[in-house]
Design an enzyme around this catalytic site. Structure first.
Site, PDB file in Angstrom:
ATOM      1  N   VAL A  82       0.947  -1.070  -0.030  1.00 35.87           N
ATOM      2  CA  VAL A  82       0.053   0.158   0.127  1.00 35.87           C
ATOM      3  C   VAL A  82       0.979   1.321   0.034  1.00 35.87           C
ATOM      4  O   VAL A  82       1.712   1.514   0.886  1.00 35.87           O
ATOM      5  CB  VAL A  82      -0.935  -0.271   1.217  1.00 35.87           C
ATOM      6  CG1 VAL A  82      -1.498   1.495   1.320  1.00 35.87           C
ATOM      7  CG2 VAL A  82      -1.894  -1.170   1.128  1.00 35.87           C
ATOM      8  N   LYS A  83       0.672   2.194  -1.066  1.00 38.20           N
ATOM      9  CA  LYS A  83       1.601   3.047  -1.199  1.00 38.20           C
ATOM     10  C   LYS A  83       0.494   4.303  -0.575  1.00 38.20           C
ATOM     11  O   LYS A  83      -0.249   4.869  -0.644  1.00 38.20           O
ATOM     12  CB  LYS A  83       1.377   3.581  -2.673  1.00 38.20           C
ATOM     13  CG  LYS A  83       2.856   3.812  -3.160  1.00 38.20           C
ATOM     14  CD  LYS A  83       2.841   4.157  -4.611  1.00 38.20           C
ATOM     15  CE  LYS A  83       3.978   4.753  -5.144  1.00 38.20           C
ATOM     16  NZ  LYS A  83       3.960   4.841  -6.714  1.00 38.20           N
ATOM     17  N   CYS A  84       1.338   4.999   0.497  1.00 41.39           N
ATOM     18  CA  CYS A  84       0.675   6.217   1.498  1.00 41.39           C
ATOM     19  C   CYS A  84       1.774   7.445   1.129  1.00 41.39           C
ATOM     20  O   CYS A  84       2.992   7.275   1.044  1.00 41.39           O
ATOM     21  CB  CYS A  84       0.645   6.090   2.905  1.00 41.39           C
ATOM     22  SG  CYS A  84      -0.250   4.575   3.361  1.00 41.39           S
TER      23      CYS A  84
END
Ligand code: G3P
Length: 221
Positions: A82-84
């Site tokens: 997951v890219k945050c």
């Protein structure tokens, strides 16, 4: 060094994956928007094609929203990262998702301090955008050198994922520094495999072989 493709284009992903070149994929909302269609279908398909890590980005900017989206994205497959974004809320979401066993890639990193904080929050990857630093007259590759030195000093386990790559020299420099991953737009990967002397050499080999065949058309390898 791992090679990721920085795209949501399924055709390119399939083509380079069939060559055995891809260790993973990174996407972002701009790349998905460029391809059009249903972004969820595209993300799902990418995750099915690629065995390695696939970064899928949240669009929420608050902690609760990022957690909710992150958990949902991770349902596409165990290989989803997951890219945050590199914000206070993004770091908090990184800590929570990482504790749940969902790996996180902290994106939009432009300074060594941001990279240190991403590592402290437990990110699997930190994504410094070197091309965008070059674009504003800063030295993007120097950021990679600094992060590499800092992470080595303290044995941080976070991997340096060099993003916003513009040309093949960026790749050689990142590899020389010892970055863990480069994520390449398909056009840059295409340039990486080309050399004019390869093309000329192959043309000459075939022309010379053809001379032999003129003498004896039945000759073959
Ligand atoms: O993955 C995102 C990053 O690589 C963006 O690149 O070319 O939009 O600066 P660029």
């Amino acid at each position: 060094m791992k090679i990721f493709l920085d795209t949501a284009n399924l055709e390119s992903i399939k083509m380079y994956n069939d060559m055995g070149l891809l260790d993973g994929i990174t996407t972002n909302p701009s790349l998905l928007s460029k391809e059009g269609g249903d972004p969820h279908k595209t993300m799902e398909e990418i995750v099915q094609i690629i065995k390695g890590d696939v970064s899928l980005e949240v669009v929420a900017t608050d902690y609760d929203g990022m957690i909710e989206e992150g958990r949902r994205l991770h349902k596409y497959g165990e290989n989803v990262v997951v890219k945050c974004p590199m914000t206070a809320e993004g770091l908090k979401a990184c800590k929570t998702l990482t504790a749940e066993g969902i790996p996180v890639n902290i994106t939009l990193v432009f300074s060594p301090n941001q990279a240190i904080l991403a590592a402290k929050a437990g990110a699997k990857y930190v994504s410094p955008f070197i091309g965008r630093l070059d674009d504003i007259g800063e030295d993007g590759m120097n950021l990679i050198k600094q992060i590499k030195q800092i992470f080595s000093n303290y044995n941080f386990g976070t991997q340096i994922l060099v993003a916003s790559i513009r040309h093949p020299i960026h790749i050689v420099d990142a590899a020389t520094i010892g970055a863990d991953v480069v994520t390449l737009p398909p056009a840059v990967l295409a340039k990486m495999l080309k050399h004019q002397l390869t093309d000329i050499g192959l043309k000459n080999f075939l022309a010379d072989w053809e001379k032999l065949r003129v003498e004896d058309p039945n000759i073959r390898i």
